[in-house]
Design a protein around this motif. Structure first.
Motif, PDB file in Angstrom:
ATOM      1  N   ALA A  84       0.831  -1.209   0.000  1.00 14.97           N
ATOM      2  CA  ALA A  84       0.000   0.000   0.000  1.00 14.97           C
ATOM      3  C   ALA A  84       0.867   1.262   0.000  1.00 14.97           C
ATOM      4  O   ALA A  84       0.529   2.248  -0.667  1.00 14.97           O
ATOM      5  N   LEU A  85       1.978   1.240   0.718  1.00 14.15           N
ATOM      6  CA  LEU A  85       2.883   2.394   0.720  1.00 14.15           C
ATOM      7  C   LEU A  85       3.502   2.618  -0.657  1.00 14.15           C
ATOM      8  O   LEU A  85       3.778   3.748  -1.043  1.00 14.15           O
ATOM      9  N   ALA A  86       3.697   1.543  -1.400  1.00 12.41           N
ATOM     10  CA  ALA A  86       4.288   1.642  -2.736  1.00 12.41           C
ATOM     11  C   ALA A  86       3.283   2.136  -3.768  1.00 12.41           C
ATOM     12  O   ALA A  86       3.677   2.537  -4.860  1.00 12.41           O
ATOM     13  N   ARG A  87       1.997   2.125  -3.439  1.00  8.99           N
ATOM     14  CA  ARG A  87       0.946   2.472  -4.393  1.00  8.99           C
ATOM     15  C   ARG A  87      -0.016   3.510  -3.821  1.00  8.99           C
ATOM     16  O   ARG A  87      -1.222   3.295  -3.784  1.00  8.99           O
ATOM     17  N   PRO A  88       0.475   4.643  -3.360  1.00 12.03           N
ATOM     18  CA  PRO A  88      -0.414   5.602  -2.682  1.00 12.03           C
ATOM     19  C   PRO A  88      -1.542   6.106  -3.568  1.00 12.03           C
ATOM     20  O   PRO A  88      -2.634   6.387  -3.074  1.00 12.03           O
ATOM     21  N   GLU A  89      -1.325   6.186  -4.858  1.00 10.88           N
ATOM     22  CA  GLU A  89      -2.375   6.690  -5.751  1.00 10.88           C
ATOM     23  C   GLU A  89      -3.496   5.671  -5.956  1.00 10.88           C
ATOM     24  O   GLU A  89      -4.630   6.054  -6.211  1.00 10.88           O
ATOM     25  N   GLN A  90      -3.227   4.387  -5.793  1.00 10.58           N
ATOM     26  CA  GLN A  90      -4.270   3.376  -5.977  1.00 10.58           C
ATOM     27  C   GLN A  90      -4.937   2.948  -4.668  1.00 10.58           C
ATOM     28  O   GLN A  90      -6.026   2.408  -4.700  1.00 10.58           O
ATOM     29  N   VAL A  91      -4.277   3.141  -3.553  1.00 12.56           N
ATOM     30  CA  VAL A  91      -4.857   2.710  -2.274  1.00 12.56           C
ATOM     31  C   VAL A  91      -4.972   3.886  -1.310  1.00 12.56           C
ATOM     32  O   VAL A  91      -4.530   3.837  -0.175  1.00 12.56           O
ATOM     33  N   SER A  92      -5.589   4.937  -1.788  1.00 13.06           N
ATOM     34  CA  SER A  92      -5.791   6.118  -0.950  1.00 13.06           C
ATOM     35  C   SER A  92      -7.008   5.962  -0.047  1.00 13.06           C
ATOM     36  O   SER A  92      -7.294   6.825   0.766  1.00 13.06           O
ATOM     37  N   ASP A  93      -7.721   4.855  -0.182  1.00 15.70           N
ATOM     38  CA  ASP A  93      -8.889   4.572   0.637  1.00 15.70           C
ATOM     39  C   ASP A  93      -8.760   3.155   1.174  1.00 15.70           C
ATOM     40  O   ASP A  93      -8.142   2.299   0.552  1.00 15.70           O
ATOM     41  N   GLY A  94      -9.309   2.901   2.328  1.00 17.33           N
ATOM     42  CA  GLY A  94      -9.321   1.554   2.878  1.00 17.33           C
ATOM     43  C   GLY A  94      -8.214   1.319   3.878  1.00 17.33           C
ATOM     44  O   GLY A  94      -7.234   2.049   3.943  1.00 17.33           O
ATOM     45  N   ILE A  95      -8.415   0.265   4.660  1.00 17.96           N
ATOM     46  CA  ILE A  95      -7.425  -0.158   5.632  1.00 17.96           C
ATOM     47  C   ILE A  95      -6.606  -1.267   4.982  1.00 17.96           C
ATOM     48  O   ILE A  95      -7.157  -2.265   4.532  1.00 17.96           O
ATOM     49  N   PHE A  96      -5.313  -1.056   4.911  1.00 21.16           N
ATOM     50  CA  PHE A  96      -4.380  -2.010   4.325  1.00 21.16           C
ATOM     51  C   PHE A  96      -3.193  -2.147   5.267  1.00 21.16           C
ATOM     52  O   PHE A  96      -2.662  -1.147   5.747  1.00 21.16           O
ATOM     53  N   GLY A  97      -2.772  -3.376   5.508  1.00 15.84           N
ATOM     54  CA  GLY A  97      -1.597  -3.579   6.345  1.00 15.84           C
ATOM     55  C   GLY A  97      -1.737  -3.003   7.735  1.00 15.84           C
ATOM     56  O   GLY A  97      -0.764  -2.564   8.329  1.00 15.84           O
ATOM     57  N   GLY A  98      -2.943  -2.966   8.251  1.00 16.82           N
ATOM     58  CA  GLY A  98      -3.171  -2.456   9.597  1.00 16.82           C
ATOM     59  C   GLY A  98      -3.006  -0.956   9.726  1.00 16.82           C
ATOM     60  O   GLY A  98      -2.709  -0.453  10.804  1.00 16.82           O
ATOM     61  N   THR A  99      -3.198  -0.231   8.607  1.00 14.68           N
ATOM     62  CA  THR A  99      -3.061   1.227   8.639  1.00 14.68           C
ATOM     63  C   THR A  99      -4.235   1.894   7.935  1.00 14.68           C
ATOM     64  O   THR A  99      -4.802   1.352   6.985  1.00 14.68           O
ATOM     65  N   THR A 100      -4.554   3.074   8.398  1.00 16.08           N
ATOM     66  CA  THR A 100      -5.584   3.897   7.764  1.00 16.08           C
ATOM     67  C   THR A 100      -4.929   4.715   6.652  1.00 16.08           C
ATOM     68  O   THR A 100      -3.693   4.830   6.607  1.00 16.08           O
ATOM     69  N   PRO A 101      -5.728   5.320   5.781  1.00 15.83           N
ATOM     70  CA  PRO A 101      -5.141   6.175   4.745  1.00 15.83           C
ATOM     71  C   PRO A 101      -4.251   7.281   5.323  1.00 15.83           C
ATOM     72  O   PRO A 101      -3.165   7.545   4.802  1.00 15.83           O
ATOM     73  N   ARG A 102      -4.676   7.904   6.396  1.00 12.79           N
ATOM     74  CA  ARG A 102      -3.882   8.985   7.006  1.00 12.79           C
ATOM     75  C   ARG A 102      -2.560   8.445   7.551  1.00 12.79           C
ATOM     76  O   ARG A 102      -1.506   9.074   7.405  1.00 12.79           O
ATOM     77  N   GLN A 103      -2.607   7.296   8.196  1.00 14.55           N
ATOM     78  CA  GLN A 103      -1.378   6.707   8.719  1.00 14.55           C
ATOM     79  C   GLN A 103      -0.398   6.374   7.592  1.00 14.55           C
ATOM     80  O   GLN A 103       0.805   6.607   7.726  1.00 14.55           O
ATOM     81  N   ARG A 104      -0.918   5.842   6.481  1.00 14.57           N
ATOM     82  CA  ARG A 104      -0.044   5.541   5.342  1.00 14.57           C
ATOM     83  C   ARG A 104       0.538   6.812   4.741  1.00 14.57           C
ATOM     84  O   ARG A 104       1.707   6.845   4.345  1.00 14.57           O
ATOM     85  N   LEU A 105      -0.265   7.857   4.666  1.00 18.06           N
ATOM     86  CA  LEU A 105       0.227   9.129   4.137  1.00 18.06           C
ATOM     87  C   LEU A 105       1.385   9.642   4.997  1.00 18.06           C
ATOM     88  O   LEU A 105       2.422  10.083   4.484  1.00 18.06           O
ATOM     89  N   THR A 106       1.229   9.551   6.305  1.00 19.85           N
ATOM     90  CA  THR A 106       2.288   9.962   7.227  1.00 19.85           C
ATOM     91  C   THR A 106       3.533   9.093   7.038  1.00 19.85           C
ATOM     92  O   THR A 106       4.655   9.608   6.951  1.00 19.85           O
ATOM     93  N   GLN A 107       3.340   7.777   6.955  1.00 19.10           N
ATOM     94  CA  GLN A 107       4.480   6.878   6.748  1.00 19.10           C
ATOM     95  C   GLN A 107       5.193   7.187   5.440  1.00 19.10           C
ATOM     96  O   GLN A 107       6.421   7.210   5.382  1.00 19.10           O
ATOM     97  N   ARG A 108       4.422   7.434   4.396  1.00 15.50           N
ATOM     98  CA  ARG A 108       5.003   7.722   3.079  1.00 15.50           C
ATOM     99  C   ARG A 108       5.796   9.035   3.118  1.00 15.50           C
ATOM    100  O   ARG A 108       6.907   9.104   2.583  1.00 15.50           O
TER     101      ARG A 108
END
Length: 124
Positions: free
Chosen positions: A66-90
């Motif tokens: 999900a971190l490698a594909r932010p444009e395709q997985v901007s919604d949903g819970i993936f890998g135990g993270t919310t979209p906002r959490q992934r955005l922060t991680q990225r």
């Protein structure tokens, strides 16, 4: 012969984790939902999805994918993270690595390590 249109879901950095059908997100009878109108982590339904995801053996691989594909997985819970959490991680990855090429390399290595850890733990 017509050229095949590009597939926007082609994985160029890391491949999508191979699902077996036993993961929480693949069970149709599960009451846990992984897509919500709001991803407020105080909401019980979001907490339930995060817990289910974090117990999954593919959790690390899914998060990296999900971190490698932010444009395709901007919604949903993936890998135990919310979209906002992934955005922060990225953002943290980009800040730490400096550019996209370096981020991709870090994600590739992390994904390979996650696969290795999972397969080592499931095939003693």
């Amino acid at each position: 012969m017509k050229a095949k249109p590009p597939d926007i879901l082609t994985d160029t950095i890391v491949r999508r984790p191979r699902l077996t059908g036993t993961e929480p997100c693949t069970r149709t009878e599960a009451k846990v939902q992984f897509f919500h109108a709001s991803y407020d982590t105080r909401r019980p339904e979001v907490q339930a999805a995060l817990r289910a995801c974090r117990r999954c053996p593919l959790n690390a691989e899914c998060n990296i994918w999900a971190l490698a594909r932010p444009e395709q997985v901007s919604d949903g819970i993936f890998g135990g993270t919310t979209p906002r959490q992934r955005l922060t991680q990225r953002r943290q990855l980009v800040d730490r690595c400096g550019d996209e090429a370096a981020v991709e390399n870090v994600l590739r290595r992390a994904y390979q390590q996650a696969v290795h850890r999972r397969t080592r733990n499931t095939n003693p």
